[in-house]
Design a protein around this motif. Structure first.
Motif, PDB file in Angstrom:
ATOM      1  N   THR A  84       0.843  -1.189   0.000  1.00 36.15           N
ATOM      2  CA  THR A  84       0.000   0.000   0.000  1.00 36.15           C
ATOM      3  C   THR A  84       0.883   1.246   0.000  1.00 36.15           C
ATOM      4  O   THR A  84       1.853   1.326   0.740  1.00 36.15           O
ATOM      5  CB  THR A  84      -0.901   0.016   1.244  1.00 36.15           C
ATOM      6  N   GLY A  85       0.549   2.202  -0.873  1.00 31.99           N
ATOM      7  CA  GLY A  85       1.319   3.427  -0.941  1.00 31.99           C
ATOM      8  C   GLY A  85       2.395   3.441  -2.005  1.00 31.99           C
ATOM      9  O   GLY A  85       3.094   4.450  -2.162  1.00 31.99           O
ATOM     10  N   GLN A  86       2.538   2.350  -2.774  1.00 31.50           N
ATOM     11  CA  GLN A  86       3.546   2.320  -3.835  1.00 31.50           C
ATOM     12  C   GLN A  86       3.108   3.179  -5.019  1.00 31.50           C
ATOM     13  O   GLN A  86       2.048   2.982  -5.595  1.00 31.50           O
ATOM     14  CB  GLN A  86       3.782   0.886  -4.313  1.00 31.50           C
ATOM     15  N   ILE A  98      -1.244   5.122  -7.535  1.00 35.95           N
ATOM     16  CA  ILE A  98      -0.730   4.654  -6.249  1.00 35.95           C
ATOM     17  C   ILE A  98      -1.543   3.450  -5.807  1.00 35.95           C
ATOM     18  O   ILE A  98      -2.763   3.394  -6.000  1.00 35.95           O
ATOM     19  CB  ILE A  98      -0.769   5.775  -5.183  1.00 35.95           C
ATOM     20  N   VAL A  99      -0.856   2.448  -5.269  1.00 34.29           N
ATOM     21  CA  VAL A  99      -1.491   1.198  -4.856  1.00 34.29           C
ATOM     22  C   VAL A  99      -2.256   1.402  -3.545  1.00 34.29           C
ATOM     23  O   VAL A  99      -1.718   1.955  -2.589  1.00 34.29           O
ATOM     24  CB  VAL A  99      -0.437   0.088  -4.684  1.00 34.29           C
ATOM     25  N   LEU A 100      -3.520   0.951  -3.537  1.00 29.22           N
ATOM     26  CA  LEU A 100      -4.300   0.949  -2.299  1.00 29.22           C
ATOM     27  C   LEU A 100      -4.179  -0.384  -1.576  1.00 29.22           C
ATOM     28  O   LEU A 100      -3.829  -0.432  -0.403  1.00 29.22           O
ATOM     29  CB  LEU A 100      -5.775   1.248  -2.593  1.00 29.22           C
ATOM     30  N   PHE A 101      -4.458  -1.483  -2.277  1.00 30.92           N
ATOM     31  CA  PHE A 101      -4.317  -2.817  -1.678  1.00 30.92           C
ATOM     32  C   PHE A 101      -4.353  -3.859  -2.799  1.00 30.92           C
ATOM     33  O   PHE A 101      -4.853  -3.595  -3.899  1.00 30.92           O
ATOM     34  CB  PHE A 101      -5.397  -3.109  -0.634  1.00 30.92           C
ATOM     35  N   PHE A 205      -7.571   8.425   2.261  1.00 29.50           N
ATOM     36  CA  PHE A 205      -7.155   7.030   2.398  1.00 29.50           C
ATOM     37  C   PHE A 205      -5.709   6.864   2.850  1.00 29.50           C
ATOM     38  O   PHE A 205      -5.361   5.847   3.453  1.00 29.50           O
ATOM     39  CB  PHE A 205      -7.314   6.308   1.058  1.00 29.50           C
ATOM     40  N   LEU A 206      -4.842   7.842   2.561  1.00 28.04           N
ATOM     41  CA  LEU A 206      -3.410   7.675   2.786  1.00 28.04           C
ATOM     42  C   LEU A 206      -2.825   8.876   3.507  1.00 28.04           C
ATOM     43  O   LEU A 206      -3.340   9.988   3.401  1.00 28.04           O
ATOM     44  CB  LEU A 206      -2.678   7.479   1.448  1.00 28.04           C
ATOM     45  N   VAL A 217       1.120   5.536   3.961  1.00 25.75           N
ATOM     46  CA  VAL A 217       0.515   4.418   4.685  1.00 25.75           C
ATOM     47  C   VAL A 217      -0.994   4.590   4.741  1.00 25.75           C
ATOM     48  O   VAL A 217      -1.525   5.702   4.627  1.00 25.75           O
ATOM     49  CB  VAL A 217       1.093   4.312   6.111  1.00 25.75           C
ATOM     50  N   ALA A 218      -1.687   3.465   4.927  1.00 22.34           N
ATOM     51  CA  ALA A 218      -3.148   3.468   4.919  1.00 22.34           C
ATOM     52  C   ALA A 218      -3.706   4.096   6.184  1.00 22.34           C
ATOM     53  O   ALA A 218      -3.245   3.810   7.297  1.00 22.34           O
ATOM     54  CB  ALA A 218      -3.659   2.043   4.781  1.00 22.34           C
ATOM     55  N   ARG A 219      -4.683   4.964   6.026  1.00 26.87           N
ATOM     56  CA  ARG A 219      -5.451   5.462   7.166  1.00 26.87           C
ATOM     57  C   ARG A 219      -6.505   4.424   7.544  1.00 26.87           C
ATOM     58  O   ARG A 219      -6.820   3.514   6.755  1.00 26.87           O
ATOM     59  CB  ARG A 219      -6.151   6.777   6.805  1.00 26.87           C
ATOM     60  N   ASP A 220      -7.090   4.577   8.724  1.00 24.69           N
ATOM     61  CA  ASP A 220      -8.155   3.677   9.143  1.00 24.69           C
ATOM     62  C   ASP A 220      -9.343   3.746   8.184  1.00 24.69           C
ATOM     63  O   ASP A 220     -10.067   2.760   8.006  1.00 24.69           O
ATOM     64  CB  ASP A 220      -8.612   4.019  10.566  1.00 24.69           C
ATOM     65  N   THR A 221      -9.529   4.903   7.558  1.00 24.88           N
ATOM     66  CA  THR A 221     -10.666   5.059   6.647  1.00 24.88           C
ATOM     67  C   THR A 221     -10.528   4.148   5.426  1.00 24.88           C
ATOM     68  O   THR A 221     -11.537   3.661   4.908  1.00 24.88           O
ATOM     69  CB  THR A 221     -10.777   6.523   6.173  1.00 24.88           C
ATOM     70  N   LEU A 222      -9.298   3.895   4.961  1.00 25.73           N
ATOM     71  CA  LEU A 222      -9.106   2.999   3.826  1.00 25.73           C
ATOM     72  C   LEU A 222      -9.469   1.573   4.221  1.00 25.73           C
ATOM     73  O   LEU A 222     -10.162   0.875   3.464  1.00 25.73           O
ATOM     74  CB  LEU A 222      -7.654   3.055   3.340  1.00 25.73           C
ATOM     75  N   CYS A 223      -9.020   1.129   5.371  1.00 29.36           N
ATOM     76  CA  CYS A 223      -9.331  -0.225   5.828  1.00 29.36           C
ATOM     77  C   CYS A 223     -10.834  -0.409   6.022  1.00 29.36           C
ATOM     78  O   CYS A 223     -11.398  -1.439   5.626  1.00 29.36           O
ATOM     79  CB  CYS A 223      -8.586  -0.521   7.125  1.00 29.36           C
TER      80      CYS A 223
END
Length: 364
Positions: A84-86, A98-101, A205-206, A217-223
């Motif tokens: 995530t974040g690439q 940018i990659v989310l997951f 999200f990031l 990095v992923a925020r809690d909102t993305l998860c």
């Protein structure tokens, strides 16, 4: 910046190139960090083959246009997944993202023979060969909004990802600039910019963390968003087949009341061809077999060339039963006026067990 100039700059910056078939030269070993230009990031087909160490010169730049450095290329991963974040460039469509997951999909590739069968799939009753599935990594990604206008004629970035309204599951809405990307289409790069991608969901999200690699990095909102929308976002099966150097990739999605499918057409040859017709056959487990013919796809008859080799679009279908199959052909035209048919790999339309049967009727 012209697409031609941009492609030259990317190829020179990479010191390498994705090659259709045997390489025309050996890649030049890198001699330190190589930069990626903002102009090069927008709307690129695969990089052109160029002699080693050739750099973009001022004569390649349209008057008044200035290249801006946006990052440094990294070595693509041959093994393992991107995190995530690439940050990356799409190797076919050229946009920044940018990659989310990641998603672990089952790839049914009719161009690759495999003696081992983990799972097999066969479309109903039309003579298709049995194909073995293998695990393949795809990524849910955000597309930089600055690049969307440049690729709109080759990829429907506004119509790839759909979600259902939680108050009314029959109502779907699109999330513009949210794509699915295969692992081999990722060209990774790094950037010191704390907001390197322009998208309305990026900062929701990031977040930037300079102690991490990659530093987004992923925020809690993305998860939470991923978990809530998992039934509509999940990518499970991918189908691929090549006919006369035209590769067709199909990704089906079950949307609760209907099925959606995303199709990519890719010309692996240097000859220019144009899509003229589509011919679909849709089999429903209720026993019906529908045939659909028409000009082009989604109102277009795209040209696939060496400079712009790919076209991607989405459509949808509803069946009279909870599952079925689709297959068919695309008819292409060569420059001399001759035609040839390209097979669409057969794919299953399977509903989730916990979902109600979709309503009757076939809609395009």
């Amino acid at each position: 910046m012209s697409g031609c100039a941009a492609r030259r700059y990317v190829a020179a910056a990479l010191g390498r190139c994705r090659v259709r078939g045997p390489p025309l030269w050996e890649p030049t070993p890198p001699r330190g960090p190589r930069t990626l230009s903002a102009g090069a990031a927008a709307a690129l087909p695969p990089p052109l083959l160029l002699p080693p160490r050739r750099h973009l010169s001022s004569r390649n730049r349209p008057e008044g246009k200035v290249l801006e450095t946006v990052g440094v290329f990294e070595a693509p991963k041959q093994h393992g997944k991107y995190e995530t974040g690439q940050l990356f460039l799409h190797s076919v469509f050229g946009y920044r993202g940018i990659v989310l997951f990641p998603w672990q999909a089952r790839l049914y590739d009719r161009d690759v023979a495999s003696p081992v069968t983990e799972k097999s799939e066969n479309a109903a009753g039309h003579g298709s060969k049995e194909v073995k599935g293998k695990t393949h990594t795809y990524y849910q990604v955000l597309i930089d909004a600055r690049d969307c206008p440049h690729i709109s004629q080759r990829s429907q970035t506004e119509a790839v990802t759909f979600l259902a309204n939680h108050d009314d599951s029959r109502a779907l809405y699109a999330i513009p600039g949210l794509d699915y990307v295969s692992h081999e289409d990722i060209l990774p790069y790094s950037s010191t910019d704390q907001v390197p991608i322009q998208h309305e969901l990026f900062e929701r999200f990031l977040m930037y963390d300079q102690t991490k690699v990659p530093p987004f990095v992923a925020r809690d909102t993305l998860c939470a968003w991923q978990e809530k929308n998992h039934p509509w976002l999940e990518l499970s099966d991918v189908h691929r087949e090549t006919t006369e150097n035209i590769r067709v990739t199909v990704i089906p999605f079950y949307m609760g009341m209907r099925w959606r499918y995303c199709i990519r057409l890719e010309n692996l040859d240097s000859e220019v061809v144009q899509l003229r017709e589509r011919h679909w056959r849709i089999f429903s487990l209720s026993g019906t077999l529908e045939t659909v013919r028409g000009r082009g796809v989604v109102g277009r008859e795209p040209v696939l060339s060496k400079e712009q080799p790919a076209f991607q679009y989405s459509s949808h279908v509803s069946l009279q039963a909870s599952s079925g199959h689709m297959w068919g052909t695309f008819r292409f035209e060569r420059p001399d006026g001759s035609h040839f048919d390209v097979r669409i790999p057969p794919f299953s339309l399977e509903s989730n067990k916990d979902e109600k049967t979709p309503p009757s009727g076939l809609h395009w």
